[in-house]
Scaffold this motif. Sequence first.
Motif, PDB file in Angstrom:
ATOM      1  N   ARG A  90     -35.454  89.940  76.460  1.00 45.92           N
ATOM      2  CA  ARG A  90     -35.003  90.263  75.105  1.00 45.92           C
ATOM      3  C   ARG A  90     -36.194  90.742  74.283  1.00 45.92           C
ATOM      4  O   ARG A  90     -37.321  90.299  74.484  1.00 45.92           O
ATOM      5  N   LEU A  91     -35.916  91.650  73.340  1.00 47.05           N
ATOM      6  CA  LEU A  91     -36.996  92.202  72.513  1.00 47.05           C
ATOM      7  C   LEU A  91     -37.786  91.111  71.805  1.00 47.05           C
ATOM      8  O   LEU A  91     -39.012  91.164  71.754  1.00 47.05           O
ATOM      9  N   ARG A  92     -37.096  90.146  71.272  1.00 46.97           N
ATOM     10  CA  ARG A  92     -37.758  89.054  70.559  1.00 46.97           C
ATOM     11  C   ARG A  92     -38.738  88.330  71.483  1.00 46.97           C
ATOM     12  O   ARG A  92     -39.868  88.040  71.106  1.00 46.97           O
ATOM     13  N   ASP A  93     -38.296  88.061  72.709  1.00 44.29           N
ATOM     14  CA  ASP A  93     -39.157  87.359  73.671  1.00 44.29           C
ATOM     15  C   ASP A  93     -40.323  88.230  74.137  1.00 44.29           C
ATOM     16  O   ASP A  93     -41.425  87.736  74.366  1.00 44.29           O
ATOM     17  N   ILE A  94     -40.052  89.529  74.292  1.00 45.05           N
ATOM     18  CA  ILE A  94     -41.112  90.455  74.716  1.00 45.05           C
ATOM     19  C   ILE A  94     -42.230  90.477  73.682  1.00 45.05           C
ATOM     20  O   ILE A  94     -43.415  90.328  74.012  1.00 45.05           O
ATOM     21  N   PHE A  95     -41.878  90.649  72.416  1.00 39.37           N
ATOM     22  CA  PHE A  95     -42.911  90.738  71.388  1.00 39.37           C
ATOM     23  C   PHE A  95     -43.559  89.385  71.104  1.00 39.37           C
ATOM     24  O   PHE A  95     -44.742  89.334  70.774  1.00 39.37           O
ATOM     25  N   ALA A  96     -42.799  88.305  71.257  1.00 37.82           N
ATOM     26  CA  ALA A  96     -43.421  86.978  71.116  1.00 37.82           C
ATOM     27  C   ALA A  96     -44.466  86.781  72.207  1.00 37.82           C
ATOM     28  O   ALA A  96     -45.574  86.292  71.944  1.00 37.82           O
ATOM     29  N   GLY A  97     -44.139  87.182  73.445  1.00 34.19           N
ATOM     30  CA  GLY A  97     -45.101  87.092  74.546  1.00 34.19           C
ATOM     31  C   GLY A  97     -46.297  87.996  74.343  1.00 34.19           C
ATOM     32  O   GLY A  97     -47.429  87.651  74.683  1.00 34.19           O
ATOM     33  N   ALA A  98     -46.057  89.166  73.764  1.00 31.48           N
ATOM     34  CA  ALA A  98     -47.160  90.093  73.501  1.00 31.48           C
ATOM     35  C   ALA A  98     -48.116  89.517  72.462  1.00 31.48           C
ATOM     36  O   ALA A  98     -49.333  89.625  72.605  1.00 31.48           O
ATOM     37  N   PHE A  99     -47.565  88.897  71.409  1.00 30.03           N
ATOM     38  CA  PHE A  99     -48.426  88.296  70.386  1.00 30.03           C
ATOM     39  C   PHE A  99     -49.182  87.092  70.918  1.00 30.03           C
ATOM     40  O   PHE A  99     -50.265  86.778  70.439  1.00 30.03           O
ATOM     41  N   GLU A 100     -48.612  86.448  71.940  1.00 33.53           N
ATOM     42  CA  GLU A 100     -49.304  85.331  72.583  1.00 33.53           C
ATOM     43  C   GLU A 100     -50.254  85.822  73.678  1.00 33.53           C
ATOM     44  O   GLU A 100     -50.878  85.011  74.357  1.00 33.53           O
ATOM     45  N   MET A 101     -50.337  87.132  73.847  1.00 32.24           N
ATOM     46  CA  MET A 101     -51.207  87.797  74.828  1.00 32.24           C
ATOM     47  C   MET A 101     -50.863  87.394  76.270  1.00 32.24           C
ATOM     48  O   MET A 101     -51.748  87.281  77.120  1.00 32.24           O
ATOM     49  N   LYS A 102     -49.579  87.216  76.546  1.00 30.15           N
ATOM     50  CA  LYS A 102     -49.140  86.997  77.917  1.00 30.15           C
ATOM     51  C   LYS A 102     -49.080  88.360  78.586  1.00 30.15           C
ATOM     52  O   LYS A 102     -48.479  89.295  78.040  1.00 30.15           O
ATOM     53  N   PRO A 103     -49.703  88.519  79.757  1.00 27.60           N
ATOM     54  CA  PRO A 103     -49.806  89.842  80.377  1.00 27.60           C
ATOM     55  C   PRO A 103     -48.477  90.588  80.520  1.00 27.60           C
ATOM     56  O   PRO A 103     -48.383  91.763  80.147  1.00 27.60           O
ATOM     57  N   PHE A 104     -47.432  89.928  81.049  1.00 24.05           N
ATOM     58  CA  PHE A 104     -46.151  90.616  81.205  1.00 24.05           C
ATOM     59  C   PHE A 104     -45.550  90.981  79.852  1.00 24.05           C
ATOM     60  O   PHE A 104     -44.935  92.040  79.705  1.00 24.05           O
ATOM     61  N   GLY A 105     -45.729  90.126  78.862  1.00 24.00           N
ATOM     62  CA  GLY A 105     -45.235  90.421  77.519  1.00 24.00           C
ATOM     63  C   GLY A 105     -45.917  91.635  76.918  1.00 24.00           C
ATOM     64  O   GLY A 105     -45.281  92.480  76.295  1.00 24.00           O
ATOM     65  N   VAL A 106     -47.226  91.742  77.125  1.00 27.80           N
ATOM     66  CA  VAL A 106     -47.984  92.879  76.592  1.00 27.80           C
ATOM     67  C   VAL A 106     -47.572  94.167  77.308  1.00 27.80           C
ATOM     68  O   VAL A 106     -47.348  95.206  76.667  1.00 27.80           O
ATOM     69  N   ILE A 107     -47.430  94.112  78.626  1.00 27.30           N
ATOM     70  CA  ILE A 107     -47.022  95.304  79.382  1.00 27.30           C
ATOM     71  C   ILE A 107     -45.635  95.758  78.949  1.00 27.30           C
ATOM     72  O   ILE A 107     -45.399  96.953  78.704  1.00 27.30           O
ATOM     73  N   LEU A 108     -44.709  94.814  78.825  1.00 27.30           N
ATOM     74  CA  LEU A 108     -43.350  95.175  78.419  1.00 27.30           C
ATOM     75  C   LEU A 108     -43.298  95.692  76.989  1.00 27.30           C
ATOM     76  O   LEU A 108     -42.515  96.587  76.671  1.00 27.30           O
ATOM     77  N   ALA A 109     -44.144  95.156  76.106  1.00 26.72           N
ATOM     78  CA  ALA A 109     -44.210  95.671  74.740  1.00 26.72           C
ATOM     79  C   ALA A 109     -44.686  97.124  74.744  1.00 26.72           C
ATOM     80  O   ALA A 109     -44.180  97.959  73.984  1.00 26.72           O
ATOM     81  N   GLY A 110     -45.636  97.439  75.602  1.00 23.14           N
ATOM     82  CA  GLY A 110     -46.086  98.827  75.738  1.00 23.14           C
ATOM     83  C   GLY A 110     -44.976  99.740  76.241  1.00 23.14           C
ATOM     84  O   GLY A 110     -44.832 100.874  75.779  1.00 23.14           O
ATOM     85  N   LEU A 111     -44.172  99.240  77.167  1.00 19.43           N
ATOM     86  CA  LEU A 111     -43.045 100.031  77.663  1.00 19.43           C
ATOM     87  C   LEU A 111     -41.992 100.235  76.584  1.00 19.43           C
ATOM     88  O   LEU A 111     -41.391 101.312  76.490  1.00 19.43           O
TER      89      LEU A 111
END
Length: 126
Positions: free
Chosen positions: A60-81
Amino acid sequence: MSEINKDVQGSSKDINEVEIFVSKSLRFGVLLSGAVILLGLTLFLSSGEGGYPGSTYPTRLRDIFAGAFEMKPFGVILAGLVLLICTPIMRVGISALVFLKERDWLYVGISAVVFFILVSGFFFGK
């Protein structure tokens, strides 16, 4: 020079400026998303894990960006996508605004419908 030629040249200049703006916006979107994906890949290679348990990843978008802000690698990659996917959607939105400025109502309608379909598919598609 006649008034008609001045109007045509002025309109042509405006169109060129808009095309340059759209081109720069698309380039910026691609470069930004590439940089975010590269950051996520670097985090993944340095840590050796995706930041999520097992073989899970956010969907989910919310989870992707939350993971990106927490600097989780998969979250950051998915946020870039997600940023990469949003780049051409932004292009359609800008086109609708340009056609609105030119008062080209047919293309405003077409662009608005396409933009609505893209955005709704982005948020509600599975």
